[in-house]
Design an enzyme around this catalytic site. Structure first.
Site, PDB file in Angstrom:
ATOM      1  N   ASP A  20     -24.540  16.161  -4.984  1.00 23.38           N
ATOM      2  CA  ASP A  20     -23.653  17.068  -5.771  1.00 23.38           C
ATOM      3  C   ASP A  20     -22.807  17.611  -4.743  1.00 23.38           C
ATOM      4  O   ASP A  20     -22.807  17.995  -3.542  1.00 23.38           O
ATOM      5  CB  ASP A  20     -24.225  18.206  -6.350  1.00 23.38           C
ATOM      6  CG  ASP A  20     -23.787  18.621  -7.559  1.00 23.38           C
ATOM      7  OD1 ASP A  20     -22.657  17.986  -7.944  1.00 23.38           O
ATOM      8  OD2 ASP A  20     -24.094  19.719  -7.927  1.00 23.38           O
ATOM      9  N   GLY A  21     -21.562  17.886  -5.304  1.00 27.38           N
ATOM     10  CA  GLY A  21     -20.446  18.705  -4.609  1.00 27.38           C
ATOM     11  C   GLY A  21     -19.484  18.033  -4.190  1.00 27.38           C
ATOM     12  O   GLY A  21     -18.284  18.405  -3.443  1.00 27.38           O
ATOM     13  N   ASN A  22     -19.119  16.709  -4.611  1.00 27.80           N
ATOM     14  CA  ASN A  22     -17.783  16.010  -4.229  1.00 27.80           C
ATOM     15  C   ASN A  22     -16.421  16.562  -4.748  1.00 27.80           C
ATOM     16  O   ASN A  22     -15.628  16.886  -3.942  1.00 27.80           O
ATOM     17  CB  ASN A  22     -17.801  14.733  -4.863  1.00 27.80           C
ATOM     18  CG  ASN A  22     -18.977  13.565  -4.257  1.00 27.80           C
ATOM     19  OD1 ASN A  22     -19.672  14.208  -3.457  1.00 27.80           O
ATOM     20  ND2 ASN A  22     -19.325  12.687  -4.943  1.00 27.80           N
ATOM     21  N   ARG A  24     -16.019  19.975  -5.531  1.00 28.91           N
ATOM     22  CA  ARG A  24     -15.617  21.106  -4.809  1.00 28.91           C
ATOM     23  C   ARG A  24     -15.389  20.796  -3.420  1.00 28.91           C
ATOM     24  O   ARG A  24     -14.412  21.520  -2.932  1.00 28.91           O
ATOM     25  CB  ARG A  24     -17.110  22.064  -5.038  1.00 28.91           C
ATOM     26  CG  ARG A  24     -16.931  23.077  -6.155  1.00 28.91           C
ATOM     27  CD  ARG A  24     -18.430  23.429  -6.304  1.00 28.91           C
ATOM     28  NE  ARG A  24     -19.346  22.207  -7.012  1.00 28.91           N
ATOM     29  CZ  ARG A  24     -20.892  22.222  -6.710  1.00 28.91           C
ATOM     30  NH1 ARG A  24     -21.215  23.426  -6.170  1.00 28.91           N
ATOM     31  NH2 ARG A  24     -21.670  21.393  -7.117  1.00 28.91           N
ATOM     32  N   ARG A  33     -10.085  15.123  -7.011  1.00 30.70           N
ATOM     33  CA  ARG A  33     -11.664  14.829  -6.947  1.00 30.70           C
ATOM     34  C   ARG A  33     -11.924  13.658  -6.346  1.00 30.70           C
ATOM     35  O   ARG A  33     -13.135  13.418  -6.069  1.00 30.70           O
ATOM     36  CB  ARG A  33     -12.182  15.074  -8.394  1.00 30.70           C
ATOM     37  CG  ARG A  33     -12.106  16.399  -9.242  1.00 30.70           C
ATOM     38  CD  ARG A  33     -12.656  16.528 -10.576  1.00 30.70           C
ATOM     39  NE  ARG A  33     -14.062  16.023 -10.603  1.00 30.70           N
ATOM     40  CZ  ARG A  33     -15.074  16.902 -10.252  1.00 30.70           C
ATOM     41  NH1 ARG A  33     -14.760  17.997 -10.119  1.00 30.70           N
ATOM     42  NH2 ARG A  33     -16.138  16.310 -10.491  1.00 30.70           N
ATOM     43  N   ASN A  68     -23.078  12.045 -16.716  1.00 28.55           N
ATOM     44  CA  ASN A  68     -21.574  11.855 -16.252  1.00 28.55           C
ATOM     45  C   ASN A  68     -20.680  10.839 -17.164  1.00 28.55           C
ATOM     46  O   ASN A  68     -19.708  10.925 -16.588  1.00 28.55           O
ATOM     47  CB  ASN A  68     -21.595  11.282 -14.794  1.00 28.55           C
ATOM     48  CG  ASN A  68     -22.672  12.363 -13.951  1.00 28.55           C
ATOM     49  OD1 ASN A  68     -23.183  11.903 -12.933  1.00 28.55           O
ATOM     50  ND2 ASN A  68     -22.224  13.584 -14.137  1.00 28.55           N
ATOM     51  N   ARG A 189     -31.368  18.560  -2.825  1.00 27.07           N
ATOM     52  CA  ARG A 189     -30.029  18.710  -3.650  1.00 27.07           C
ATOM     53  C   ARG A 189     -29.037  19.486  -2.754  1.00 27.07           C
ATOM     54  O   ARG A 189     -29.502  20.780  -2.264  1.00 27.07           O
ATOM     55  CB  ARG A 189     -30.388  19.504  -4.918  1.00 27.07           C
ATOM     56  CG  ARG A 189     -28.917  19.451  -5.814  1.00 27.07           C
ATOM     57  CD  ARG A 189     -29.069  20.012  -7.168  1.00 27.07           C
ATOM     58  NE  ARG A 189     -27.704  19.964  -7.951  1.00 27.07           N
ATOM     59  CZ  ARG A 189     -27.360  19.739  -9.133  1.00 27.07           C
ATOM     60  NH1 ARG A 189     -28.639  19.373  -9.726  1.00 27.07           N
ATOM     61  NH2 ARG A 189     -26.574  19.642  -9.529  1.00 27.07           N
TER      62      ARG A 189
HETATM   63  C1  IPE Z   1     -25.942  15.792 -11.132  1.00 28.30           C
HETATM   64  O1  IPE Z   1     -24.807  16.474 -10.663  1.00 28.30           O
HETATM   65  C2  IPE Z   1     -25.758  14.227 -10.958  1.00 28.30           C
HETATM   66  C3  IPE Z   1     -25.280  13.425  -9.548  1.00 28.30           C
HETATM   67  C4  IPE Z   1     -25.545  14.038  -8.731  1.00 28.30           C
HETATM   68  C5  IPE Z   1     -24.939  11.945 -10.059  1.00 28.30           C
HETATM   69  P1  IPE Z   1     -24.040  16.982 -11.705  1.00 28.30           P
HETATM   70  O2  IPE Z   1     -22.808  17.471 -10.937  1.00 28.30           O
HETATM   71  O3  IPE Z   1     -23.678  15.844 -12.890  1.00 28.30           O
HETATM   72  O4  IPE Z   1     -25.179  17.881 -12.541  1.00 28.30           O
HETATM   73  P2  IPE Z   1     -24.726  19.381 -13.095  1.00 28.30           P
HETATM   74  O5  IPE Z   1     -23.406  18.952 -13.981  1.00 28.30           O
HETATM   75  O6  IPE Z   1     -24.048  20.338 -12.123  1.00 28.30           O
HETATM   76  O7  IPE Z   1     -25.885  19.742 -13.750  1.00 28.30           O
HETATM   77  C1  IPE Z   2     -21.379  14.656  -7.474  1.00 30.25           C
HETATM   78  O1  IPE Z   2     -20.245  15.393  -7.362  1.00 30.25           O
HETATM   79  C2  IPE Z   2     -20.889  13.199  -7.793  1.00 30.25           C
HETATM   80  C3  IPE Z   2     -21.405  13.009  -9.228  1.00 30.25           C
HETATM   81  C4  IPE Z   2     -22.091  13.681 -10.154  1.00 30.25           C
HETATM   82  C5  IPE Z   2     -20.952  11.499  -9.775  1.00 30.25           C
HETATM   83  P1  IPE Z   2     -19.643  16.236  -8.531  1.00 30.25           P
HETATM   84  O2  IPE Z   2     -18.376  15.134  -8.844  1.00 30.25           O
HETATM   85  O3  IPE Z   2     -20.627  16.627  -9.549  1.00 30.25           O
HETATM   86  O4  IPE Z   2     -19.011  17.405  -7.584  1.00 30.25           O
HETATM   87  P2  IPE Z   2     -18.837  18.908  -8.112  1.00 30.25           P
HETATM   88  O5  IPE Z   2     -20.205  19.312  -8.611  1.00 30.25           O
HETATM   89  O6  IPE Z   2     -17.695  18.853  -9.448  1.00 30.25           O
HETATM   90  O7  IPE Z   2     -18.328  19.835  -6.964  1.00 30.25           O
HETATM   91 MG    MG Z   3     -21.632  18.211  -9.527  1.00 25.85          MG
END
Ligand code: IPE
Ligand code: IPE
Ligand code: MG
Length: 267
Positions: A20-22, A24, A33, A68, A189
């Site tokens: 998670d966090g791509n 941000r 993004r 997603n 995580r």
């Molecule tokens: C969880 O991340 C799903 C994946 C890493 C693929 P999300 O970004 O979708 O989760 P939430 O929305 O913060 O709960």
């Molecule tokens: C995780 O990064 C990738 C996927 C859930 C596919 P995010 O896209 O959820 O990144 P944030 O949480 O918005 O930073």
């Molecule tokens: Mg996320």
């Protein structure tokens, strides 16, 4: 050659990562993004390579959740393109390193331009046995539990299963993941969120949880090693007392392959 010798203590057999966090990371660099997702794909490459070298048996990466799909269509499209590119670009690395690629999730929902290279690589790598790389795609933990329950109901209606026999072992055996993967020992995580977000639910009953502030695009081999060092120091008790645990040979407390009972022999 395994480089696990650098970790003192037990190594998890199965590591899961909620990547998670791509978004941000991209925002903090003033980028769209998509750039965060692209950089995140580089981390996938790094971490798969590191896990293989460290001797992890199975690595499950949460790459795309059932929820997603509800992101903006352009972002979903971009993620699908990235997934296709990953499967094509990483093909030789996966095969050369004896990695077996599998998936969990509702992969029927993926577009054909992803499913085709996915199925091809899963087939080509099916006999590899150095590490299992499991991609959780279109994956939801609750969805998978509901699917297992539906399969169990069908078996009962067909007279192949007596409801009186249903226990955690039987239920677990209906879960897709139980036939493919050892129990999840460690769940990581990234990005500072302390939630599971519908990833493996049943399977993490006794997983050790590890949260890091690092955003996924900046997660490196050293971060994986930090998590493994942390894991190695923990005492897993599976409901027993510390004294009981210390008199048992290591690993004899590991859950069964379907992640259910606590007192059995593990690998
Ligand atoms: C969880 O991340 C799903 C994946 C890493 C693929 P999300 O970004 O979708 O989760 P939430 O929305 O913060 O709960
Ligand atoms: C995780 O990064 C990738 C996927 C859930 C596919 P995010 O896209 O959820 O990144 P944030 O949480 O918005 O930073
Ligand atoms: Mg996320």
């Amino acid at each position: 050659m395994s480089e696990a010798a650098s970790i003192v203590g037990p190594l998890p057999r199965h590591v899961g990562i909620i990547m998670d966090g791509n978004g941000r990371w991209a925002r903090s660099h003033g980028l769209p993004r998509e750039e965060g997702h692209a950089k995140g794909a580089d981390s996938v490459r790094t971490v798969v390579r590191a896990a293989r070298k460290l001797g992890i048996q199975a690595l499950t990466l949460f790459a795309f959740s059932s929820q997603n799909w509800d992101r903006p269509p352009e972002e979903v499209f971009h993620l699908m393109q990235l997934l296709r590119r990953y499967l094509i670009q990483e093909r030789s690395e996966i095969l050369d390193n004896g990695i077996r690629l599998i998936t969990v999730g509702d992969t029927e929902r993926l577009p054909a331009y992803v499913r085709t290279p996915l199925v091809e690589l899963m087939t080509a790598s099916a006999n590899n046995d150095h590490m299992v790389l499991c991609l959780a795609l279109s994956y939801g933990g609750r969805e998978m539990i509901a699917k297992a329950a539906a399969a169990m109901c069908r078996a009962a209606v067909a007279g192949k299963l007596d409801p009186a026999d249903v226990d955690p072992d039987v239920f677990g055996s209906y879960l897709e993941s139980s036939n493919l993967l050892p129990p999840m020992d460690l769940l990581i995580r990234t990005s500072g969120e302390h939630r599971i977000s519908n990833f493996f639910l049943w399977e993490i009953a006794y997983a050790e949880l590890y949260f890091t502030e690092k955003l996924w695009p900046e997660f490196e081999r050293a971060d994986l090693e930090d998590a493994l060092h942390d894991f190695a120091k923990r005492e897993r008790r599976f409901g027993l007392t510390s004294d009981q645990v210390s008199t048992l040979p290591s690993r004899t407390l590991a859950p069964d392959e379907d992640g259910t009972s606590a007192a059995s022999t593990g690998g």
